[in-house]
Enzyme design. Sequence first.
Site, PDB file in Angstrom:
ATOM      1  N   ALA A  73       0.868   3.046  -8.642  1.00 36.49           N
ATOM      2  CA  ALA A  73       0.196   4.089  -8.121  1.00 36.49           C
ATOM      3  C   ALA A  73       0.610   5.410  -8.575  1.00 36.49           C
ATOM      4  O   ALA A  73       1.682   5.453  -9.267  1.00 36.49           O
ATOM      5  CB  ALA A  73       0.324   4.046  -6.497  1.00 36.49           C
ATOM      6  N   GLY A 118       1.976  -0.645  -7.925  1.00 34.72           N
ATOM      7  CA  GLY A 118       0.695  -0.984  -7.945  1.00 34.72           C
ATOM      8  C   GLY A 118       0.326  -1.743  -9.130  1.00 34.72           C
ATOM      9  O   GLY A 118      -0.787  -2.739  -9.263  1.00 34.72           O
ATOM     10  N   GLU A 121       1.072  -5.080  -8.513  1.00 35.41           N
ATOM     11  CA  GLU A 121       0.183  -5.667  -7.417  1.00 35.41           C
ATOM     12  C   GLU A 121      -1.354  -5.920  -8.117  1.00 35.41           C
ATOM     13  O   GLU A 121      -2.131  -7.018  -7.920  1.00 35.41           O
ATOM     14  CB  GLU A 121      -0.018  -4.737  -6.455  1.00 35.41           C
ATOM     15  CG  GLU A 121       1.345  -4.463  -5.627  1.00 35.41           C
ATOM     16  CD  GLU A 121       1.272  -3.414  -4.721  1.00 35.41           C
ATOM     17  OE1 GLU A 121       1.048  -2.180  -5.133  1.00 35.41           O
ATOM     18  OE2 GLU A 121       1.452  -3.586  -3.365  1.00 35.41           O
ATOM     19  N   GLU A 141       9.086   0.302  -5.081  1.00 33.23           N
ATOM     20  CA  GLU A 141       8.538   1.399  -4.003  1.00 33.23           C
ATOM     21  C   GLU A 141       9.775   1.843  -3.263  1.00 33.23           C
ATOM     22  O   GLU A 141       9.623   3.086  -2.852  1.00 33.23           O
ATOM     23  CB  GLU A 141       7.545   0.601  -3.308  1.00 33.23           C
ATOM     24  CG  GLU A 141       5.989   0.607  -3.723  1.00 33.23           C
ATOM     25  CD  GLU A 141       5.918  -0.693  -4.605  1.00 33.23           C
ATOM     26  OE1 GLU A 141       6.723  -1.329  -4.681  1.00 33.23           O
ATOM     27  OE2 GLU A 141       4.602  -0.906  -5.011  1.00 33.23           O
TER      28      GLU A 141
END
Length: 268
Positions: A73, A118, A121, A141
């Site tokens: 992200a 992300g 993911e 994270e």
Amino acid sequence: FPAYPTLLTDARGSILTITVNRPDALNALSSKVIEDLEHCIGAVSEALTNDDGAWPVRGVVITGAGKAFVAGADIREMTDMTPDEAHAYSSRMQQVTLAIEQLPVPVVAAVNGFALGGGCELAMACDMIYAASTASFGQPEVSLGLVPGFGGSVRLPQYVGQALARELLFTGRRLTAEEAHNAGLVAAIFETVDDLLDGARNTLELVARQSPAAVALVKKTVGQTQGLPTRDGLKIEADAFRQAFTTADKAEGTRAFLAKERPSFPGR
Ligand code: CO8
């Protein structure tokens, strides 16, 4: 398919390649990338909702421009986010991962470099992960005081099992392509990025020779039965098996086999 500000699209035959194209930020998933992915996956889904047996897309490859697949992200964008905005951001990208899972055609993540946070993911929402030898995977994270928000805590244990998933989620440690392959996260490794893209497209070409209706049905069944008790999963499988018998593809596939011919699937 049109190009989007942060995505490149390249349709070759019935295989569509989507490239996340923000190489200066290692393809980090900004809100704009998420919006573009939402629209692009939505457009593919819409193109495939006709009942006329036309399948303009038979497979999708998702990859990244430059040295990263997707490095997570967008950390810069997250600095001033309120908790509620973070929740909305997480939910929106989660919807994109579900939309990928719900496409009736297979999606291959062609992981050319970093697939972190992300990015890992996004790859895990695809049907298969292929990797270049230089790829790496991780959920870092916790090193940022964050937790996965796009499905990592749910999908990583499904891919690699609880023990390794927890180790990776708690330490943020990265896996090399080879380690990810050994752990069952990656289906195949390729020496170069060109080989990787060829390998992903070749697999999807092979899929494109099968019955589109059956491929869509088996993708749906595998998705629906993940994590269910065996008995419940088997019921869903039997229903899918029944549904296959309502398709013109089943009639053509079995007829062609017995006639020793190549099937010409109607796609319904
Ligand atoms: N976000 C924003 N910018 C990034 C990101 C990112 N995730 N990753 C890299 N960049 C930028 C860098 O800031 C740098 O920009 P600039 O040139 O302007 O300084 C540029 O990309 C190049 O990066 P590096 O110079 O760091 O390149 P290196 O080759 O030295 O390092 C790494 C590559 C190791 C990948 C390094 O960039 C890195 O560690 N990146 C961050 C990886 C990471 O921690 N990702 C997880 C992010 S959190 C997340 O994904 C949570 C998902 C759910 C959130 C939902 C909640 C809202």
